[in-house]
Design a protein around this motif. Structure first.
Motif, PDB file in Angstrom:
ATOM      1  N   UNK A  79       0.729  -1.067  -0.019  1.00  0.00           N
ATOM      2  CA  UNK A  79      -0.045   0.023   0.003  1.00  0.00           C
ATOM      3  C   UNK A  79       0.787   1.106   0.057  1.00  0.00           C
ATOM      4  N   UNK A  80       0.448   2.260  -0.660  1.00  0.00           N
ATOM      5  CA  UNK A  80       1.321   3.566  -0.788  1.00  0.00           C
ATOM      6  C   UNK A  80       0.068   4.576  -0.599  1.00  0.00           C
ATOM      7  N   UNK A  81       0.818   5.938  -0.689  1.00  0.00           N
ATOM      8  CA  UNK A  81      -0.256   7.048  -0.430  1.00  0.00           C
ATOM      9  C   UNK A  81       0.529   8.157  -0.837  1.00  0.00           C
ATOM     10  N   UNK A  82      -0.597   9.000  -1.420  1.00  0.00           N
ATOM     11  CA  UNK A  82      -0.082  10.445  -1.803  1.00  0.00           C
ATOM     12  C   UNK A  82      -0.079  11.235  -0.505  1.00  0.00           C
ATOM     13  N   UNK A  83       0.756  12.357  -0.558  1.00  0.00           N
ATOM     14  CA  UNK A  83       0.717  13.416   0.483  1.00  0.00           C
ATOM     15  C   UNK A  83       0.506  14.890  -0.273  1.00  0.00           C
ATOM     16  N   UNK A  84       0.444  15.805   0.585  1.00  0.00           N
ATOM     17  CA  UNK A  84       0.371  17.190   0.150  1.00  0.00           C
ATOM     18  C   UNK A  84       1.743  17.827   0.593  1.00  0.00           C
ATOM     19  N   UNK A  85       2.431  18.282  -0.223  1.00  0.00           N
ATOM     20  CA  UNK A  85       3.764  19.251   0.068  1.00  0.00           C
ATOM     21  C   UNK A  85       3.575  20.481  -0.388  1.00  0.00           C
ATOM     22  N   UNK A  86       3.560  21.367   0.898  1.00  0.00           N
ATOM     23  CA  UNK A  86       3.005  22.900   0.993  1.00  0.00           C
ATOM     24  C   UNK A  86       4.162  23.541   0.550  1.00  0.00           C
ATOM     25  N   UNK A  87       4.413  24.634  -0.171  1.00  0.00           N
ATOM     26  CA  UNK A  87       5.199  25.741  -0.431  1.00  0.00           C
ATOM     27  C   UNK A  87       4.519  26.566  -1.399  1.00  0.00           C
ATOM     28  N   UNK A  88       4.842  27.803  -1.205  1.00  0.00           N
ATOM     29  CA  UNK A  88       4.234  28.925  -2.019  1.00  0.00           C
ATOM     30  C   UNK A  88       5.183  29.338  -3.099  1.00  0.00           C
ATOM     31  N   UNK A  89       4.810  28.997  -4.425  1.00  0.00           N
ATOM     32  CA  UNK A  89       5.767  29.351  -5.705  1.00  0.00           C
ATOM     33  C   UNK A  89       4.922  29.388  -6.789  1.00  0.00           C
ATOM     34  N   UNK A  90       4.803  30.468  -7.490  1.00  0.00           N
ATOM     35  CA  UNK A  90       3.943  30.830  -8.680  1.00  0.00           C
ATOM     36  C   UNK A  90       3.800  29.795  -9.657  1.00  0.00           C
ATOM     37  N   UNK A  91       4.955  28.932  -9.767  1.00  0.00           N
ATOM     38  CA  UNK A  91       4.865  27.828 -10.616  1.00  0.00           C
ATOM     39  C   UNK A  91       4.108  26.712 -10.270  1.00  0.00           C
ATOM     40  N   UNK A  92       3.583  26.516  -9.176  1.00  0.00           N
ATOM     41  CA  UNK A  92       2.869  25.479  -8.867  1.00  0.00           C
ATOM     42  C   UNK A  92       1.450  25.971  -8.366  1.00  0.00           C
ATOM     43  N   UNK A  93       0.451  25.250  -9.247  1.00  0.00           N
ATOM     44  CA  UNK A  93      -0.771  26.306  -9.104  1.00  0.00           C
ATOM     45  C   UNK A  93      -1.592  26.025  -7.943  1.00  0.00           C
ATOM     46  N   UNK A  94      -1.528  25.064  -7.215  1.00  0.00           N
ATOM     47  CA  UNK A  94      -2.346  24.564  -6.108  1.00  0.00           C
ATOM     48  C   UNK A  94      -1.427  25.301  -4.814  1.00  0.00           C
ATOM     49  N   UNK A 103       4.676   7.231   3.224  1.00  0.00           N
ATOM     50  CA  UNK A 103       4.231   5.692   2.561  1.00  0.00           C
ATOM     51  C   UNK A 103       4.731   5.845   1.103  1.00  0.00           C
ATOM     52  N   UNK A 104       5.590   5.713   0.762  1.00  0.00           N
ATOM     53  CA  UNK A 104       6.331   5.588  -0.595  1.00  0.00           C
ATOM     54  C   UNK A 104       6.113   4.585  -1.381  1.00  0.00           C
ATOM     55  N   UNK A 105       5.892   4.512  -2.832  1.00  0.00           N
ATOM     56  CA  UNK A 105       5.679   3.198  -3.602  1.00  0.00           C
ATOM     57  C   UNK A 105       6.465   2.126  -3.250  1.00  0.00           C
ATOM     58  N   UNK A 106       7.911   2.557  -3.165  1.00  0.00           N
ATOM     59  CA  UNK A 106       8.728   1.413  -3.162  1.00  0.00           C
ATOM     60  C   UNK A 106       9.958   1.870  -2.295  1.00  0.00           C
TER      61      UNK A 106
END
Lengths: 487, 481
Positions: A79-94, A103-106
């Protein structure tokens, strides 16, 4: 690099490599991933981070990551899981990046590299997936621009991050690791490996410790290593910088430095550029991913032959020297090229010589697209070698023909026929030329008869010159010998 | 008229979707200055949809009972070509290039969308006072709040400005305004309805819900919007039952659980009495009741106010002035532009929650706040699931009190406590419906909450329908001019 400053220190390097996966669509939406399209032409509400949009996982990206993980002998987590990594930069729309954290893939794999002819396993700590960010375009330089524009074509392209263990002991090893890693990705068909286009990007962690010590020194992260050459040069610079600082009794500051390829130095990034608390938390818009064992097994069964195995096989099966095998397996396309040519002309060493000396003079061997699209196909190279073998043309002429084949995209028989390059093997015609040369060079003939057998070589040269290089050297030699012995 | 009554009138040729749409638009024009339910009225779009519905009914080929139904949408649902504000200045000028899945589905069913309704900014609030565009007022008493955050949708349905509406519920934002406005408000199971195009507040809790005047209309609306959506990875891939067919059958033999923690300290005696009477009515209809205990009830608010702000701080990070919406001019660099835009664009409650959530996710605090809250969330869910393993439905008040006065709950914590009976269900992802079960002495509606098992909205609607049929509460209408 002057060694003395680092004599007492052991170098410890770990690499983080980001590879763009060659999926048709992006990591979390259906937009195409092709490089070089008009700005923002490959975007949708999802990869522009519009309010209300949601990510949906690209199954092919997971498959490519699993394929890579298996090739690197990693443990693919159930099992693996995605996570949100936060920082402000205008090239990253969210203003957060969907990545993987706890929980990485491998995890826990290895990649073997060759150092001075010996294999050395380099540990892989983890392999995970994330989405790429967009690209900022500034009017002029960053410092003077009145406006900046954002191109989100790259936003959401699948990125696979692979983190090595700190097992690398020199800048050369780091470069060798990156080369070997790139070759694996390209063999697997999961990444095009193009560093200029940013398909493969590398950050390095480097520290020094007193030789014989088991602990780790303070590490420095170096970013912006976008070529094999830069990886090695930046690390060489950084190792020297740290060694000098330590020798001078200074402390190494844990920081992020940027490689400046124009000035050949690493310099610290401004603190606000990296002083992040990423506030990771599990991505609530995606359910935890269960990786089906049977699917993993199917991917394992379909793994292609990897570079190291293929190199060993080239030595064993084709009888090539290890050096040749190494050169020929640097990319999947080149190895495929070699094997296709050998199928059509089963003299492996000769084929290898021609590829290494002629093909790779014109094309970079690690460029999959260039090799796969070479104007001289493996079958045409075999055709050319066939003309040499049956005596139609000489080896020397063949090299000229190869050049013309590269330039024109035509096959060897067409060029040889049009240019009249066929080797003169007509004995009667050649006998007449030999007679004329003997008549015109009485001095050489006299020398020969006086015991200077070397004079025969000059006479062969004269015959070849008179025939524009097309004379069959074997026949010329025999005719000259016969005629000189009769005089 | 209700949606099903309208469909019947269309079928008989007594009226047309166009006439009904015009009547609703006229009523909005006449009354909404007082109520403040709508932020945007989409007159042309509504009349065009109504004309198309006219033709289908005339041809005897309507798309179904929602064809020609005049509906309203909470302004947190994206509408292609129609501004979507979330009640916030920061989305000023934002016009989505796409429709939310639920909007697509309603339009596919023939619905006539009248406009977008007011809400607490980014759905954060329980009174619709936290809208950047002014408050919505309760049609039963214009000095009182309609509840929130979906106050505009609830008020629109209560004031008969729309026959039905969609809202969203994160911790009670459909059920609480439904209770305050005396309409039926359903929060489906998490994943039952697609969230694609719902502007996220707290992703793991947000769910699109419905407002209607009765259970039958609720069944129609839910049937239209429920179902798997490949664009929402958290949407459930399970068949959608015929909710209208499931209304029949009554409550005989059903076991209703009465959670004792929902009748404790702090509950308005008028609310407690009305809910107890409703339970007696249901017993009279043949249901059996059982007292149950939900010991984690008290932790709900604390857990919610860690998790929801944490997710909100992440979801709202994208509003930075770079791509759409507000950008404050005159900044000398990027960081100043972003911080000035966010300072000017967000209201006080949104800023409070962004700060709370940012703190809860910070390095060194994550385990103590977010991590711990997730563990307690699991306990709250198990608590409810254990109770629902024994009983079919839980019956409880929707809110501790009736609609309060505008400005009455200035203290954020007092406002938060209004959600004490709705938040646990949200944390558990379970479906719940609020319906009218009487009035206070002052004539304000009281809400009865029914909480069900995952994906068992049908049983909730069946109980609601049986109750409506047995009581006369729906006859009373607010005395708006």
């Amino acid at each position: 690099m002057s060694a003395p400053a680092q004599a007492g220190w052991e170098v410890v390097i770990g690499l983080e490599v980001h590879a763009q996966l060659r999926t048709r669509s992006k990591m979390f939406c259906g937009c195409p991933t092709a490089f070089g399209a008009a700005p923002n032409s490959q975007t949708c509400p999802v990869c522009q981070g519009m309010p209300g949009t949601l990510p949906v996982i690209n199954r092919t990206a997971i498959e490519y990551a699993v394929r890579t993980a298996l090739a690197l002998d990693c443990r693919v987590n159930a099992g693996c899981r995605f996570a949100r990594k936060h920082y402000y930069y205008p090239d990253m729309p969210k203003n957060f990046q969907i990545s993987q954290y706890e929980e990485p893939l491998a995890e826990e794999g290895l990649l073997e590299i060759d150092i001075d002819g010996a294999a050395r396993p380099i540990g892989i700590q983890r392999l995970h997936l994330e989405e790429d960010v967009g690209k900022l375009l500034h009017e002029g330089t960053l410092a003077t621009a009145q406006a900046s524009l954002v191109d989100f074509n790259r936003s959401g392209v699948p990125l696979m991050e692979t983190v090595s263990k700190p097992d690398l002991r020199s800048p050369e090893e780091a470069a060798a690791y990156l080369r070997a890693f790139r070759a694996v990705l390209v063999y697997l068909g999961v990444c095009d490996g193009n560093m200029e286009e940013g398909s493969l990007r590398c950050d390095a962690n480097v520290s020094l410790r007193p030789r014989g010590s088991a602990g780790l020194g303070t590490k420095v992260e170096i970013k912006n290593l976008n070529s094999f050459r830069n990886v090695q040069r930046a690390l060489e610079y950084e190792v020297q910088r740290q060694a000098q600082a330590l020798e001078a009794g200074e402390r190494i500051v844990q920081e992020t430095r940027l490689w400046d390829a124009d000035r050949d130095v690493t310099r610290p990034m401004r603190s606000k550029e990296y002083a992040h608390d990423y506030r990771y938390f599990p991505e609530p818009d995606l359910v935890p991913l269960q990786i089906d064992r049977a699917w993993v097994d199917a991917i394992r069964r379909d793994l292609p032959e990897l570079p190291r195995a293929r190199r060993r096989r080239f030595v064993a099966q084709h009888g090539l020297p290890p050096y040749d095998a190494g050169v020929l397996t640097q990319s999947r396309a080149l190895a495929d090229y070699f094997e296709a040519a050998v199928r059509a002309f089963p003299q492996p060493k000769l084929v290898s010589n021609w590829i290494m000396s002629e093909l790779l003079r014109a094309l970079p061997g690690d460029d999959e697209r260039a090799i796969a699209g070479a104007p001289v196909t493996p079958e045409r190279l075999a055709g050319l070698l066939g003309l040499v073998q049956d005596g139609t043309i000489s080896g020397r002429i063949a090299k000229d023909v190869f050049e013309r084949m590269l330039r024109t995209g035509q096959d060897a028989p067409t060029i040889v026929a049009r240019e009249g390059l066929t080797q003169v093997a007509d004995e009667a015609a050649l006998a007449a030329v030999v007679d004329r040369v003997l008549a015109q060079n009485p001095r050489a003939v006299a020398d020969y008869r006086g015991g200077k057998t070397a004079a025969a070589k000059a006479l062969v040269g004269q015959v070849m010159k008179a025939t524009g290089g097309k004379a069959n050297p074997g026949i010329v030699n025999r005719l000259l010998e016969e005629k000189l012995s009769r005089i | 008229m209700t949606i099903h009554e309208l469909a019947e009138a269309y079928r008989r040729g007594e009226t047309t979707p166009s006439a009904v749409a015009e009547a609703h638009l006229a009523r909005i024009a006449a009354l909404d200055a007082k109520v403040g339910a709508f932020l945007t009225v989409t007159r042309e779009r509504a009349l065009a949809a109504a004309a198309a519905a006219d033709a289908r009914w005339r041809a005897g080929a309507p798309r179904g009972p929602l064809d020609g139904a005049p509906l309203a949408l909470k302004d947190v649902l994206c509408t292609k070509g129609v501004r979507t504000t979330c009640g916030s200045r920061i989305l000023e000028g934002f016009v989505p290039p796409y429709d939310a899945t639920v909007v697509e589905r309603l339009e596919a069913a023939g619905a006539v969308l009248l406009g977008k309704t007011n809400m607490d900014e980014f759905a954060m609030g329980s009174s619709t006072e936290h809208s950047a565009f002014g408050p919505t007022r309760n049609p039963w008493d214009l000095g009182r709040v309609p509840g929130g955050s979906s106050g505009g949708s609830a008020a629109a349905v209560a004031a008969e400005l729309a026959a039905g509406a969609l809202g969203t519920d994160t911790g009670g934002s459909v059920r609480q305004p439904a209770a305050f406005c005396g309409v039926v408000g359903l929060k489906p199971t998490y994943g039952r309805v697609s969230r694609y195009g719902l502007v996220a507040f707290a992703s793991s809790l947000d769910q699109v819900g419905t407002f209607a005047r009765d259970a039958r209309d609720t069944a129609l609306l839910l049937g239209a919007i429920a179902g798997h959506d490949p664009r929402d990875a958290t949407s459930v891939d399970a068949p959608v039952p015929d909710y209208t067919a499931a209304l029949a059958g009554g409550v005989r033999g059903l076991c209703l659980g009465v959670p004792r923690e929902y009748f404790g300290e702090g509950i308005d005696p008028e609310v407690a009495r009305a809910v107890r009477e409703a339970i007696e009515t249901l017993r009279g209809l043949g249901a059996v009741t059982e007292d149950v205990s939900l010991p984690t009830t008290d932790y709900g608010i604390a857990v919610y106010y860690v998790l929801a702000p944490a997710e909100a701080s992440s979801n709202l990070a994208r509003y930075d002035g770079v791509k759409y919406g507000l950008r404050t001019p005159g900044a000398k660099d990027l960081i100043e532009m972003e911080s000035r835009t966010r300072a000017a664009g967000f209201g006080a409650e949104v800023k409070r929650r962004i700060m709370l959530g940012t703190y809860a996710l910070s390095a060194g605090y994550y385990d103590a706040y977010y991590g711990r809250a997730q563990k307690v969330r699991t306990l709250v869910r198990r608590d409810l699931e254990a109770a629902l393993a024994r009983v079919d439905v839980l019956v409880a008040p929707t809110t501790p009190g009736v609609a309060f006065r505008l400005g009455e709950k200035a203290d954020p914590l007092a406002m938060y406590l209004n959600d004490v009976f709705t938040v646990p269900t949200s944390l558990a992802g379970l479906p719940a419906v609020s319906l009218r079960c009487g009035f206070s002495a002052a004539g304000l509606p009281v809400g009865l909450q029914l909480i069900g098992r995952a994906l068992d909205e049908a049983t909730l609607l069946r109980v609601a329908h049986a109750y409506e049929q047995a009581t006369g509460w729906l006859a009373r209408r607010p005395a708006l001019a």
